[in-house]
Design a protein around this motif. Structure first.
Motif, short mmCIF file in Angstrom:
data_model
loop_
_atom_site.label_atom_id
_atom_site.label_comp_id
_atom_site.label_asym_id
_atom_site.label_seq_id
_atom_site.Cartn_x
_atom_site.Cartn_y
_atom_site.Cartn_z
N THR A 127 0.84 -1.21 0.00
CA THR A 127 0.00 0.00 0.00
C THR A 127 0.87 1.25 0.00
OG1 THR A 127 -0.15 -0.02 2.42
CG2 THR A 127 -1.90 -1.14 1.20
N LEU A 128 2.09 1.13 0.53
CA LEU A 128 3.06 2.23 0.49
C LEU A 128 3.96 2.13 -0.74
CD1 LEU A 128 4.17 2.18 4.25
CD2 LEU A 128 2.43 3.64 3.22
N SER A 129 4.50 0.94 -0.98
CA SER A 129 5.50 0.77 -2.03
C SER A 129 4.93 0.97 -3.43
CB SER A 129 6.12 -0.63 -1.93
OG SER A 129 6.71 -0.83 -0.68
N ALA A 130 3.72 0.46 -3.68
CA ALA A 130 3.14 0.57 -5.01
C ALA A 130 2.95 2.03 -5.41
CB ALA A 130 1.80 -0.17 -5.06
N TYR A 131 2.53 2.85 -4.46
CA TYR A 131 2.35 4.28 -4.72
C TYR A 131 3.68 4.92 -5.06
CZ TYR A 131 1.00 9.15 -3.85
OH TYR A 131 0.79 10.50 -3.96
N THR A 132 4.71 4.62 -4.26
CA THR A 132 6.03 5.21 -4.46
C THR A 132 6.59 4.85 -5.83
OG1 THR A 132 6.50 5.13 -2.09
CG2 THR A 132 8.38 5.29 -3.57
N SER A 176 13.11 1.82 -8.69
CA SER A 176 12.31 2.04 -7.48
C SER A 176 12.01 0.72 -6.78
CB SER A 176 10.99 2.74 -7.84
OG SER A 176 11.23 4.00 -8.39
N LEU A 177 11.67 -0.29 -7.57
CA LEU A 177 11.36 -1.60 -6.99
C LEU A 177 12.58 -2.15 -6.24
CD1 LEU A 177 9.44 -4.03 -6.70
CD2 LEU A 177 10.35 -4.88 -8.87
N GLY A 178 13.75 -2.03 -6.83
CA GLY A 178 14.95 -2.52 -6.17
C GLY A 178 15.24 -1.82 -4.87
N ALA A 219 13.84 10.50 -1.69
CA ALA A 219 13.03 10.11 -0.53
C ALA A 219 13.00 8.59 -0.37
CB ALA A 219 11.61 10.66 -0.69
N THR A 220 12.83 7.89 -1.50
CA THR A 220 12.80 6.43 -1.44
C THR A 220 14.12 5.87 -0.93
OG1 THR A 220 11.25 6.38 -3.29
CG2 THR A 220 12.40 4.34 -2.80
N PHE A 221 15.21 6.42 -1.46
CA PHE A 221 16.53 5.97 -1.05
C PHE A 221 16.82 6.35 0.41
CE2 PHE A 221 21.31 5.97 -1.57
CZ PHE A 221 21.41 4.59 -1.74
N GLY A 222 16.32 7.52 0.84
CA GLY A 222 16.51 7.94 2.23
C GLY A 222 15.85 6.99 3.20
N ILE A 223 14.63 6.54 2.89
CA ILE A 223 13.94 5.58 3.75
C ILE A 223 14.68 4.24 3.75
CG2 ILE A 223 11.83 4.23 4.02
CD1 ILE A 223 10.26 6.66 3.09
N ALA A 224 15.12 3.80 2.56
CA ALA A 224 15.84 2.52 2.48
C ALA A 224 17.13 2.56 3.29
CB ALA A 224 16.14 2.19 1.02
#
Length: 474
Positions: A54-59, A217-219, A410-415
Motif C-alpha cells: 500500500t506504500l511501495s506501489a504508490y512510491t 524504485s522496486l529494487g 526520498a525512497t533511497f533515504g527511507i531505504a
C-alpha cells in the motif's frame, strides 16, 4: 508558450490553487505512514509484506510516471493536465477509502499515484507560466512551503483522523477538497502549453523511461525484504540501469525524445538536481527516523510525535516565502550553501544530544528549529534553481525531473534509514539512530558542496504581479 483566449488572471490565485493541490498530495503521502498499522489491523490475515505494498506501489508508480507526466503537461496543456490529475487523484482517494480488500487498495493506490504524477509538475508549471521571472523564486518558495508544511503536519493530522474516524478517513478527506479544487481550477486557472508543437515524443522512449524508473524504485523499496546485496535486489537494479542506459542512448538518437537530455547541459539544472537528490535523502531520513525514535525509544504516542515535530513545519511555512524573496534578489546559491550547513548542524545536534531519556525541550526542540531553518533555506529554492535557465516550453518537463529526483531521494533515504536501524534492540537503539543522525549531517554538508557549483545570480526585486491577461508573454 501558447495560452487560452485572453482573460484576466491573478497569479496569486493560481499559486493558491496549485499550492493547495500540492498540500493535498503531500499530506496524503505522510498521513499514510501513520495509518499503516490501522490498515493492517483491518486485514489481520494478510502478511506485513503484502500490506507494505500500500506504500511501495504508490512510491514506485509515482516515481515511474512523473517525468512522462511532465512532458505531457507541456504538450497537452498545463490546466488540462492539472484538472485531469485532480479528478484521477480524488476519484482514486474515494476508491481507496471504500476498498474492501488489500489487493484493490493497492491497485487504487497505483491509480492515485498516476493522479499525483500529473498534479505535481502541472501545478508548478502553471505557477511558472503566470509569474514574471523576477518573482519566480518567491512563487516557487511558497509552492514548496505548502508541501513541506504538509510533510510536517502529516503525522499529527493522520493520527487525529485515524483515532477519530479510522484509516479510511485519511483517503476520504481528500474527496471534498478535490471536488472544490476541480471547480476552482476550471473557473480560475489559465491554459497554456508549449509554443512549438512538434511531433509526439518517442513512445518507446516513454516506455523505457517508465520501465527503468519502475525497476530502480522496486529494487530500492524491496531491498529491506530481499536484502541490500541479495541476488534479487542486484538483478532488479542492474536491469533498471540497463534499461535506463537504453533510454539514454535512444533519446540521443531520435529527433523527438521522451525527455530532452540537453536539459542537463545547463549548469543550474544539473547542479540543482544533484543538490536535490543529496538533500532529499537526508531530509527524508530525518523525518522517518525521528518518528521511529520518538515512538520506539521515547515511547511517545503518534499524536505526541506529530506535535513534537510541528515547530519545524511552522518555521518552514513562515520563513519559506521570505526566503523566496531573498532568493529573488540575491540568487538561490546564497541560500542553498548556508542552508545545507544549517541542516547539517541539526544532524550534529541530534547526534550529540538524543538519548533514551525523553527531553523534548532541550534535546529535540533546538534540532527541530535548525531543521526548519535549514529546510526553509534549501527546499523551496531547489526547484526554482532547477528551472531558472529553462524556457517556458520546458517548465513541465523540468519540474517533473526535479520532482522525480526528489521522489527517488526520498525512497533511497527511507531505504538507507531502514538499513542503518536494522538489528536495533532496546539496549543499543540509540547507537543505531546515531548512524542516521550522522547520515543527515553528511547529506547537509554534501548538499552545500553541490550548491557551490550553481551559477552565481542576482535578480532585482520586481513589484508584486498584478492580475495579468492570459495570452500575453510574462
Amino acid at each position: 508558450m501558447t495560452s487560452s483566449p485572453t482573460r484576466t488572471v491573478n497569479p496569486w490565485i493560481v499559486l493558491a490553487i496549485a499550492s493547495a493541490a500540492t498540500f493535498m498530495v503531500m499530506l496524503d503521502t505522510q498521513v499514510l505512514f501513520v495509518a499503516f498499522d490501522d490498515i493492517r489491523a483491518s486485514f489481520p490475515s494478510v502478511s506485513f509484506t503484502t500490506m507494505s505494498w500500500t506504500l511501495s506501489a504508490y512510491t514506485i508508480a509515482l516515481a515511474a510516471t512523473l517525468v512522462t507526466a511532465g512532458r505531457m503537461t507541456d504538450r497537452f496543456g498545463r490546466r488540462r493536465t492539472f484538472v485531469t490529475g485532480l479528478v484521477v487523484f480524488t476519484t482514486a482517494s474515494l476508491l481507496c477509502g471504500l476498498a474492501p480488500t488489500p489487493g484493490l487498495l493497492v491497485a487504487f493506490r497505483v491509480v492515485q499515484a498516476f493522479g499525483a504524477a500529473a498534479l505535481m509538475p502541472s501545478s508548478l508549471a502553471l505557477v511558472l507560466s503566470v509569474f514574471p521571472s523576477a518573482r519566480v523564486p518567491v512563487a516557487v518558495a511558497t509552492w514548496g512551503a505548502a508541501g513541506a508544511f504538509a510533510a510536517g503536519v502529516g503525522p499529527t493530522v493522520g493520527a487525529l483522523l485515524v483515532e477519530g474516524f479510522g484509516w479510511r478517513s485519511v483517503f476520504l478527506v481528500n474527496v471534498p477538497v478535490g471536488i472544490v479544487a476541480v471547480a476552482l481550477s476550471i473557473r480560475l486557472l489559465p491554459e497554456s502549453r508549449e509554443a512549438v508543437r512538434e511531433r509526439f515524443p518517442d513512445v518507446l522512449g516513454i516506455l523505457l523511461l517508465a520501465g527503468s524508473l519502475t525497476l530502480l524504485s522496486l529494487g530500492i523499496v524491496q531491498s529491506e525484504q530481499w536484502g541490500a546485496v541479495s541476488i534479487p535486489t542486484a538483478s532488479v537494479v542492474a536491469c533498471g540501469l540497463a534499461v535506463l542506459a537504453w533510454f539514454v542512448r535512444r533519446s540521443l538518437a531520435v529527433p523527438h525524445p521522451a525527455l530532452d537530455l540537453s536539459l542537463f547541459t545547463r549548469p543550474s539544472f544539473r547542479w540543482a538536481n544533484i543538490t536535490t537528490a543529496v538533500f532529499t535523502i537526508g531530509f527524508t531520513a530525518m523525518f522517518f527516523a525521528l518518528i521511529q525514535f520518538m515512538t520506539t525509544v521515547w515511547h511517545y504516542s503518534v499524536v505526541e510525535t506529530g506535535l513534537a515535530m510541528m515547530p519545524a513545519a511552522f518555521i518552514v511555512m513562515v520563513l519559506a516565502p521570505f526566503m523566496g524573496r531573498v532568493a529573488a534578489r540575491y540568487g538561490q546559491r546564497r541560500l542553498l550553501v548556508p542552508g545545507g550547513l544549517v541542516y547539517a548542524a541539526s544532524g550534529a545536534y541530534l547526534l550529540f544530544s538524543l538519548d533514551t531519556d525523553p527531553a523534548w525541550a532541550t534535546d529535540l526542540l533546538p534540532a527541530s528549529l535548525l531543521t526548519g531553518i535549514g529546510a526553509s533555506l534549501v527546499l523551496p529554492q531547489l526547484t526554482s534553481a532547477a528551472v531558472r535557465e529553462l524556457s517556458s516550453d520546458e517548465y513541465g518537463a523540468g519540474a517533473a525531473v526535479n520532482q522525480a529526483i526528489r521522489q527517488f531521494g526520498a525512497t533511497f533515504g527511507i531505504a538507507l534509514t531502514v538499513a542503518l536501524l536494522a538489528g536495533a534492540t532496546p539496549s543499543d537503539a540509540v547507537e543505531h539512530f546515531q548512524r542516521v543522525w550522522s547520515l543527515i549531517l553528511a547529506c547537509g554538508v554534501l548538499a552545500s558542496v553541490a550548491a557551490l557549483a550553481l551559477p552565481r545570480a542576482s535578480r532585482p526585486v520586481a513589484p508584486d504581479p498584478a492580475p495579468v491577461p492570459v495570452g500575453t508573454t510574462n
